[in-house]
Design a protein around this motif. Structure first.
Motif, PDB file in Angstrom:
ATOM      1  N   ARG A 182       0.830  -1.203   0.000  1.00 26.39           N
ATOM      2  CA  ARG A 182       0.000   0.000   0.000  1.00 26.39           C
ATOM      3  C   ARG A 182       0.867   1.257   0.000  1.00 26.39           C
ATOM      4  O   ARG A 182       0.588   2.223  -0.730  1.00 26.39           O
ATOM      5  CB  ARG A 182      -0.927   0.001   1.212  1.00 26.39           C
ATOM      6  CG  ARG A 182      -1.973   1.094   1.131  1.00 26.39           C
ATOM      7  CD  ARG A 182      -3.006   1.047   2.269  1.00 26.39           C
ATOM      8  NE  ARG A 182      -3.206  -0.272   2.841  1.00 26.39           N
ATOM      9  CZ  ARG A 182      -2.933  -0.603   4.116  1.00 26.39           C
ATOM     10  NH1 ARG A 182      -2.455   0.300   4.935  1.00 26.39           N
ATOM     11  NH2 ARG A 182      -3.145  -1.815   4.554  1.00 26.39           N
ATOM     12  N   LEU A 183       1.947   1.265   0.785  1.00 25.55           N
ATOM     13  CA  LEU A 183       2.853   2.417   0.800  1.00 25.55           C
ATOM     14  C   LEU A 183       3.525   2.614  -0.561  1.00 25.55           C
ATOM     15  O   LEU A 183       3.671   3.745  -1.031  1.00 25.55           O
ATOM     16  CB  LEU A 183       3.901   2.238   1.888  1.00 25.55           C
ATOM     17  CG  LEU A 183       3.414   2.399   3.331  1.00 25.55           C
ATOM     18  CD1 LEU A 183       4.521   2.045   4.310  1.00 25.55           C
ATOM     19  CD2 LEU A 183       2.936   3.816   3.561  1.00 25.55           C
ATOM     20  N   LEU A 184       3.927   1.519  -1.175  1.00 29.37           N
ATOM     21  CA  LEU A 184       4.542   1.608  -2.492  1.00 29.37           C
ATOM     22  C   LEU A 184       3.547   2.138  -3.522  1.00 29.37           C
ATOM     23  O   LEU A 184       3.882   2.987  -4.352  1.00 29.37           O
ATOM     24  CB  LEU A 184       5.071   0.242  -2.921  1.00 29.37           C
ATOM     25  CG  LEU A 184       5.758   0.182  -4.284  1.00 29.37           C
ATOM     26  CD1 LEU A 184       6.972   1.088  -4.300  1.00 29.37           C
ATOM     27  CD2 LEU A 184       6.136  -1.239  -4.611  1.00 29.37           C
ATOM     28  N   GLN A 185       2.322   1.667  -3.449  1.00 28.20           N
ATOM     29  CA  GLN A 185       1.288   2.132  -4.370  1.00 28.20           C
ATOM     30  C   GLN A 185       1.002   3.614  -4.161  1.00 28.20           C
ATOM     31  O   GLN A 185       0.847   4.371  -5.123  1.00 28.20           O
ATOM     32  CB  GLN A 185       0.016   1.314  -4.185  1.00 28.20           C
ATOM     33  CG  GLN A 185      -1.062   1.650  -5.178  1.00 28.20           C
ATOM     34  CD  GLN A 185      -2.307   0.804  -4.981  1.00 28.20           C
ATOM     35  OE1 GLN A 185      -2.449   0.126  -3.971  1.00 28.20           O
ATOM     36  NE2 GLN A 185      -3.204   0.856  -5.946  1.00 28.20           N
ATOM     37  N   GLU A 186       0.955   4.079  -2.928  1.00 24.77           N
ATOM     38  CA  GLU A 186       0.732   5.501  -2.641  1.00 24.77           C
ATOM     39  C   GLU A 186       1.893   6.349  -3.140  1.00 24.77           C
ATOM     40  O   GLU A 186       1.687   7.446  -3.669  1.00 24.77           O
ATOM     41  CB  GLU A 186       0.533   5.703  -1.144  1.00 24.77           C
ATOM     42  CG  GLU A 186      -0.798   5.200  -0.623  1.00 24.77           C
ATOM     43  CD  GLU A 186      -0.903   5.307   0.886  1.00 24.77           C
ATOM     44  OE1 GLU A 186       0.018   5.842   1.531  1.00 24.77           O
ATOM     45  OE2 GLU A 186      -1.930   4.856   1.420  1.00 24.77           O
ATOM     46  N   GLU A 187       3.107   5.841  -3.002  1.00 25.01           N
ATOM     47  CA  GLU A 187       4.274   6.578  -3.472  1.00 25.01           C
ATOM     48  C   GLU A 187       4.260   6.698  -4.997  1.00 25.01           C
ATOM     49  O   GLU A 187       4.542   7.765  -5.549  1.00 25.01           O
ATOM     50  CB  GLU A 187       5.547   5.876  -3.013  1.00 25.01           C
ATOM     51  CG  GLU A 187       6.807   6.631  -3.359  1.00 25.01           C
ATOM     52  CD  GLU A 187       8.049   5.947  -2.820  1.00 25.01           C
ATOM     53  OE1 GLU A 187       9.112   6.197  -3.418  1.00 25.01           O
ATOM     54  OE2 GLU A 187       7.953   5.195  -1.847  1.00 25.01           O
ATOM     55  N   LEU A 191       3.211   9.947  -9.959  1.00 27.57           N
ATOM     56  CA  LEU A 191       2.446  10.162 -11.194  1.00 27.57           C
ATOM     57  C   LEU A 191       1.649  11.467 -11.133  1.00 27.57           C
ATOM     58  O   LEU A 191       1.540  12.186 -12.126  1.00 27.57           O
ATOM     59  CB  LEU A 191       1.507   8.989 -11.447  1.00 27.57           C
ATOM     60  CG  LEU A 191       2.177   7.697 -11.924  1.00 27.57           C
ATOM     61  CD1 LEU A 191       1.157   6.569 -11.966  1.00 27.57           C
ATOM     62  CD2 LEU A 191       2.815   7.897 -13.278  1.00 27.57           C
ATOM     63  N   ALA A 192       1.114  11.786  -9.977  1.00 27.09           N
ATOM     64  CA  ALA A 192       0.365  13.036  -9.821  1.00 27.09           C
ATOM     65  C   ALA A 192       1.287  14.241  -9.965  1.00 27.09           C
ATOM     66  O   ALA A 192       0.916  15.242 -10.588  1.00 27.09           O
ATOM     67  CB  ALA A 192      -0.343  13.055  -8.473  1.00 27.09           C
ATOM     68  N   ASP A 193       2.501  14.156  -9.432  1.00 25.87           N
ATOM     69  CA  ASP A 193       3.462  15.255  -9.572  1.00 25.87           C
ATOM     70  C   ASP A 193       3.841  15.467 -11.034  1.00 25.87           C
ATOM     71  O   ASP A 193       3.937  16.602 -11.504  1.00 25.87           O
ATOM     72  CB  ASP A 193       4.716  14.981  -8.744  1.00 25.87           C
ATOM     73  CG  ASP A 193       4.498  15.174  -7.266  1.00 25.87           C
ATOM     74  OD1 ASP A 193       3.503  15.827  -6.885  1.00 25.87           O
ATOM     75  OD2 ASP A 193       5.334  14.668  -6.476  1.00 25.87           O
ATOM     76  N   GLU A 194       4.070  14.381 -11.751  1.00 21.34           N
ATOM     77  CA  GLU A 194       4.411  14.498 -13.165  1.00 21.34           C
ATOM     78  C   GLU A 194       3.261  15.098 -13.965  1.00 21.34           C
ATOM     79  O   GLU A 194       3.465  15.949 -14.826  1.00 21.34           O
ATOM     80  CB  GLU A 194       4.771  13.119 -13.714  1.00 21.34           C
ATOM     81  CG  GLU A 194       5.239  13.143 -15.148  1.00 21.34           C
ATOM     82  CD  GLU A 194       5.650  11.771 -15.636  1.00 21.34           C
ATOM     83  OE1 GLU A 194       5.610  11.577 -16.858  1.00 21.34           O
ATOM     84  OE2 GLU A 194       6.000  10.913 -14.816  1.00 21.34           O
TER      85      GLU A 194
END
Length: 88
Positions: A7-12, A17-20
């Motif tokens: 879950r942490l990896l998925q959130e990261e 992707l949101a920043d890009e």
């Protein structure tokens, strides 16, 4: 424990992707804002109505283009003076 790590990896990854995506949208918004004054001026000179300035001059096209580029440059300078960060 493995589910928490996943879950942490998925959130990261989602945050990256949101920043890009945000960087791309910011670049598009800045380019649109910079081209707006020139587009407005060229649109006004593109109308087929009488009494427009520079219609009787043989160098009217170049004067209109100079005005459009100057308006875009002025808008860019105003954005810089207002503190807009135009770095991508």
């Amino acid at each position: 424990m493995i589910n928490d790590r996943a879950r942490l990896l998925q959130e990261e990854l989602a945050a990256e992707l949101a920043d890009e995506s945000n960087r791309s949208l910011k670049a598009l918004a800045v380019m649109s804002a910079l081209l707006l004054p020139g587009t407005l001026i060229v649109g006004i000179f593109g109308m087929n109505t009488g009494g427009l300035p520079f219609t009787d001059s043989p160098s009217g096209f170049f004067l209109a283009m100079l005005l459009a580029v100057g308006a875009t440059g002025l808008f860019y300078w105003l954005l810089l003076c207002a503190g807009a960060k135009l770095r991508f």
